[in-house]
Design an enzyme around this catalytic site. Structure first.
Site, PDB file in Angstrom:
ATOM      1  N   CYS A  52      31.239  15.909  46.446  1.00 54.88           N
ATOM      2  CA  CYS A  52      31.440  14.632  46.335  1.00 54.88           C
ATOM      3  C   CYS A  52      31.444  13.959  47.643  1.00 54.88           C
ATOM      4  O   CYS A  52      31.131  12.888  48.137  1.00 54.88           O
ATOM      5  CB  CYS A  52      32.745  14.386  45.648  1.00 54.88           C
ATOM      6  N   HIS A  91      38.885  14.303  46.033  1.00 58.31           N
ATOM      7  CA  HIS A  91      37.773  13.846  45.466  1.00 58.31           C
ATOM      8  C   HIS A  91      37.700  12.351  46.022  1.00 58.31           C
ATOM      9  O   HIS A  91      38.565  11.530  46.126  1.00 58.31           O
ATOM     10  CB  HIS A  91      37.761  13.466  44.054  1.00 58.31           C
ATOM     11  N   ASP A 106      30.754   6.083  41.500  1.00 62.04           N
ATOM     12  CA  ASP A 106      30.965   7.596  41.806  1.00 62.04           C
ATOM     13  C   ASP A 106      29.769   8.294  41.537  1.00 62.04           C
ATOM     14  O   ASP A 106      29.319   8.425  40.324  1.00 62.04           O
ATOM     15  CB  ASP A 106      31.970   7.995  40.878  1.00 62.04           C
TER      16      ASP A 106
END
Length: 248
Positions: A52, A91, A106
């Protein structure tokens, strides 16, 4: 180029279709560095992917260069095994404001949204990768995915703005701690137009999405010798170090 929702959608989708979500650096002797120049060299010039911090970090830089003024947020992922939310900085996600609406972006969550989704309470929509819902309780937002007619929370977050550098310590932790999911498993996963292809440990998993948020999975066992060729042929990835497959 003037920032627009249509361009944002296209950028988001194309990133997921062409940049894998993967942690192969951790299992092939390469340290992950929270630096945009390093991430750009890895993903763009060496045709790799990332987890991420890398994928959303690169997407943050792209949006900034195109004039979108994205905001960095942190999310707490819900651990499916323990039912406990992970550390707030485990995250990274992005928020973009366009035409009076806020959009969650995202590109670094594996089986997550394929296009930006509005940050509006009880908003629900079906995307290529599933059916998603956004809801809010007090100051906490929840991104949920429908699975067999039930809603499963993927992660929760607030709208408190962070900086990319705020995730530096957690980036180090997730690639080194024996408690980290990324240390337990070697994986590489790529979004397809109507499915997903995932390498994990000694398995290749093909997922076909079906209407209403369902999916059909098929799994093929792999021997260690065929994994490098599979990564090259299916994901376009050639590692500089020897991969040690893991699926603990």
């Amino acid at each position: 180029m003037q920032p627009s929702l249509s361009t944002l959608r296209t950028l988001h989708r194309h990133h997921l279709l062409f940049v894998p979500f993967e942690n192969l650096s951790i299992h092939s002797g390469e340290k992950i560095i929270l630096d945009i120049c390093w991430i750009y060299e890895k993903i763009v010039l060496r045709s790799r992917g990332g987890f991420c911090f890398e994928n959303n970090g690169l997407f943050l830089w792209v949006l900034q260069k195109l004039g979108y003024n994205p905001r960095v947020l942190s999310a707490r992922v819900l651990n499916k095994q323990t039912g406990v939310y992970e550390h707030p900085f485990a995250h990274i996600i992005l928020m973009v404001e366009l035409d009076g609406r806020r959009w969650l972006c995202d590109v670094g969550f594996g089986e997550g949204i394929t296009e930006p989704i509005p940050l509006e309470d009880e908003w629900e929509e079906e995307q290529d990768s599933g059916v998603y819902r956004v809801r809010v309780e007090a100051d906490e937002w929840y991104l949920e995915r429908k699975e067999e007619e039930l809603w499963r929370t993927l992660y929760k977050f607030t709208l408190e703005e962070r900086t990319f550098e705020d995730f530096r310590e957690m980036c180090e932790y997730l690639q080194t701690s024996p408690k980290s999911f990324f240390v337990w498993k070697s994986f590489c996963s790529l979004q397809l137009p109507h499915g997903r292809l995932t390498y994990m440990g000694h398995r290749l998993i093909s997922t076909e999405y079906t209407k209403g948020g369902g999916n059909v999975k098929t799994t093929r066992e792999l021997n260690e010798e065929e994994i490098p060729d599979l990564l090259r042929q299916k994901f376009g990835i050639v590692l500089s170090g020897k991969l040690i497959p893991k699926d603990d």
